[in-house]
Design a protein around this motif. Sequence first.
Motif, PDB file in Angstrom:
ATOM      1  N   VAL A 246       3.831  12.915  -8.844  1.00  0.00           N
ATOM      2  CA  VAL A 246       3.528  12.209  -7.525  1.00  0.00           C
ATOM      3  C   VAL A 246       4.682  12.103  -6.552  1.00  0.00           C
ATOM      4  O   VAL A 246       6.029  12.073  -7.000  1.00  0.00           O
ATOM      5  N   ASP A 247       4.049  12.602  -5.329  1.00  0.00           N
ATOM      6  CA  ASP A 247       4.945  12.505  -4.081  1.00  0.00           C
ATOM      7  C   ASP A 247       4.793  11.160  -3.397  1.00  0.00           C
ATOM      8  O   ASP A 247       3.525  11.117  -2.981  1.00  0.00           O
ATOM      9  N   LEU A 248       5.825  10.350  -3.176  1.00  0.00           N
ATOM     10  CA  LEU A 248       5.609   9.211  -2.644  1.00  0.00           C
ATOM     11  C   LEU A 248       6.168   9.539  -1.044  1.00  0.00           C
ATOM     12  O   LEU A 248       7.050   9.721  -0.622  1.00  0.00           O
ATOM     13  N   ILE A 249       4.785   9.661  -0.166  1.00  0.00           N
ATOM     14  CA  ILE A 249       4.850   9.823   1.117  1.00  0.00           C
ATOM     15  C   ILE A 249       5.361   8.813   2.002  1.00  0.00           C
ATOM     16  O   ILE A 249       6.256   8.654   2.911  1.00  0.00           O
ATOM     17  N   LYS A 250       4.755   7.641   1.731  1.00  0.00           N
ATOM     18  CA  LYS A 250       4.802   6.227   2.741  1.00  0.00           C
ATOM     19  C   LYS A 250       4.202   5.027   2.062  1.00  0.00           C
ATOM     20  O   LYS A 250       3.645   4.878   1.216  1.00  0.00           O
ATOM     21  N   VAL A 251       5.366   3.881   2.397  1.00  0.00           N
ATOM     22  CA  VAL A 251       4.932   2.615   1.920  1.00  0.00           C
ATOM     23  C   VAL A 251       4.746   1.703   3.139  1.00  0.00           C
ATOM     24  O   VAL A 251       5.580   1.762   4.070  1.00  0.00           O
ATOM     25  N   GLU A 252       3.773   0.919   2.760  1.00  0.00           N
ATOM     26  CA  GLU A 252       3.279  -0.013   4.015  1.00  0.00           C
ATOM     27  C   GLU A 252       2.874  -1.271   3.106  1.00  0.00           C
ATOM     28  O   GLU A 252       1.978  -1.458   2.383  1.00  0.00           O
ATOM     29  N   ALA A 253       3.502  -2.318   3.856  1.00  0.00           N
ATOM     30  CA  ALA A 253       3.153  -3.728   3.324  1.00  0.00           C
ATOM     31  C   ALA A 253       1.706  -3.847   3.606  1.00  0.00           C
ATOM     32  O   ALA A 253       1.202  -3.578   4.758  1.00  0.00           O
ATOM     33  N   ALA A 254       1.009  -4.647   2.688  1.00  0.00           N
ATOM     34  CA  ALA A 254      -0.436  -4.939   2.716  1.00  0.00           C
ATOM     35  C   ALA A 254      -0.614  -6.015   3.827  1.00  0.00           C
ATOM     36  O   ALA A 254       0.465  -6.867   3.994  1.00  0.00           O
TER      37      ALA A 254
ATOM     38  N   ASN B 125       0.925  -1.353   0.172  1.00  0.00           N
ATOM     39  CA  ASN B 125       0.111  -0.010  -0.131  1.00  0.00           C
ATOM     40  C   ASN B 125       0.984   1.252   0.022  1.00  0.00           C
ATOM     41  O   ASN B 125       1.862   1.249   0.701  1.00  0.00           O
ATOM     42  N   VAL B 126       0.440   2.420  -0.729  1.00  0.00           N
ATOM     43  CA  VAL B 126       1.456   3.563  -0.698  1.00  0.00           C
ATOM     44  C   VAL B 126       0.517   4.694  -0.225  1.00  0.00           C
ATOM     45  O   VAL B 126      -0.959   4.775  -0.586  1.00  0.00           O
TER      46      VAL B 126
ATOM     47  N   THR C 124      -4.178   7.145  -0.155  1.00  0.00           N
ATOM     48  CA  THR C 124      -3.741   5.638  -0.064  1.00  0.00           C
ATOM     49  C   THR C 124      -4.527   4.642  -0.625  1.00  0.00           C
ATOM     50  O   THR C 124      -5.667   4.565  -0.711  1.00  0.00           O
ATOM     51  N   PHE C 125      -3.662   3.652  -1.119  1.00  0.00           N
ATOM     52  CA  PHE C 125      -4.362   2.738  -2.068  1.00  0.00           C
ATOM     53  C   PHE C 125      -3.258   1.364  -2.442  1.00  0.00           C
ATOM     54  O   PHE C 125      -1.957   1.786  -2.129  1.00  0.00           O
TER      55      PHE C 125
ATOM     56  N   LEU D 133      -0.884  -0.856  -4.611  1.00  0.00           N
ATOM     57  CA  LEU D 133      -0.385  -0.357  -5.767  1.00  0.00           C
ATOM     58  C   LEU D 133      -0.657  -1.273  -6.811  1.00  0.00           C
ATOM     59  O   LEU D 133      -0.698  -0.729  -7.828  1.00  0.00           O
ATOM     60  N   ASN D 134      -1.049  -2.278  -6.498  1.00  0.00           N
ATOM     61  CA  ASN D 134      -1.753  -3.235  -7.518  1.00  0.00           C
ATOM     62  C   ASN D 134      -3.195  -3.015  -7.999  1.00  0.00           C
ATOM     63  O   ASN D 134      -3.764  -3.728  -8.827  1.00  0.00           O
ATOM     64  N   GLY D 135      -3.673  -1.911  -7.292  1.00  0.00           N
ATOM     65  CA  GLY D 135      -5.157  -1.677  -7.628  1.00  0.00           C
ATOM     66  C   GLY D 135      -5.410  -0.510  -8.383  1.00  0.00           C
ATOM     67  O   GLY D 135      -6.509   0.014  -8.427  1.00  0.00           O
ATOM     68  N   VAL D 136      -4.347  -0.097  -9.124  1.00  0.00           N
ATOM     69  CA  VAL D 136      -4.335   1.367  -9.955  1.00  0.00           C
ATOM     70  C   VAL D 136      -3.850   0.832 -11.380  1.00  0.00           C
ATOM     71  O   VAL D 136      -3.576  -0.142 -11.673  1.00  0.00           O
ATOM     72  N   ILE D 137      -4.087   2.061 -12.179  1.00  0.00           N
ATOM     73  CA  ILE D 137      -3.556   1.945 -13.662  1.00  0.00           C
ATOM     74  C   ILE D 137      -2.220   1.274 -13.572  1.00  0.00           C
ATOM     75  O   ILE D 137      -1.408   1.469 -12.750  1.00  0.00           O
TER      76      ILE D 137
END
Length: 251
Positions: free
Chosen positions: A241-249, A164-165, A190-191, A193-197
Amino acid sequence: MKLKITMLFALLLVSSTAINVFAQVAKSNKGKTFDYRGELKGKYDTIGYVIGANIGNNLQENITRDSLNLRVQPLMQGFIDALEDMDSTIFKKADKDKIMAAFQIEMQQRQQKAAEKVTGPIKAEGAKFLAENKTKPGVVTTASGLQYKVIKEGTGLSPKETDNVTVNYEGTFINGKKFDSSFDRGQPATFPLNGVIKGWTEGLQHMKEGGSYELYIPYDLGYGEQGTEGIPGGSTLIFKVDLIKVEAAKK
């Protein structure tokens, strides 16, 4: 009198309730003609009239540039024949299936040609933009055709496809017109990453937390030939795009 409809499936907008109503009317009033305007008797006459009007509205809304001309008389005769005896129609079921299968293919071809008239110029403009953009300093082109440019390199984690990002972003067309922005809403998104274009799924995996990129996304990695609300089919898109946070699903 001719009835123009874009596609066979416009007829299927009629609900099962509507079909049942008209079936009963056809069976109980065979051979009669009607003019109920001003002579509606009770709630079921009113309901029947409204259903009929809605069917007419649905058909009218499907009259478009590549519509077909269907005469009302054969259409209604087929309906009545089938109500009287499914096996007594002019065409047997196997023949009807072949006719409708060929018709569906014809309609798909017509729709594809009509869509190409709209998306063709949009795709051509996007291809020209990408061809020129890839020669600019700092622009990287990947094997898929995605292009990106590092505005600011991050120092944190890079996301995997299953993570999730949380990001801030702004989306524009190649003419600079903005169509979406979390910056304007003042709220990051927040979403998964495999759920977007596809362009986002690929592009963000090149980034690290704290980084800022520009993504240049071809239509086939974006919203494709069909497009989506506010984005025409075939559109090449630009995202800051500004990447703020990465979180494991969570499993």
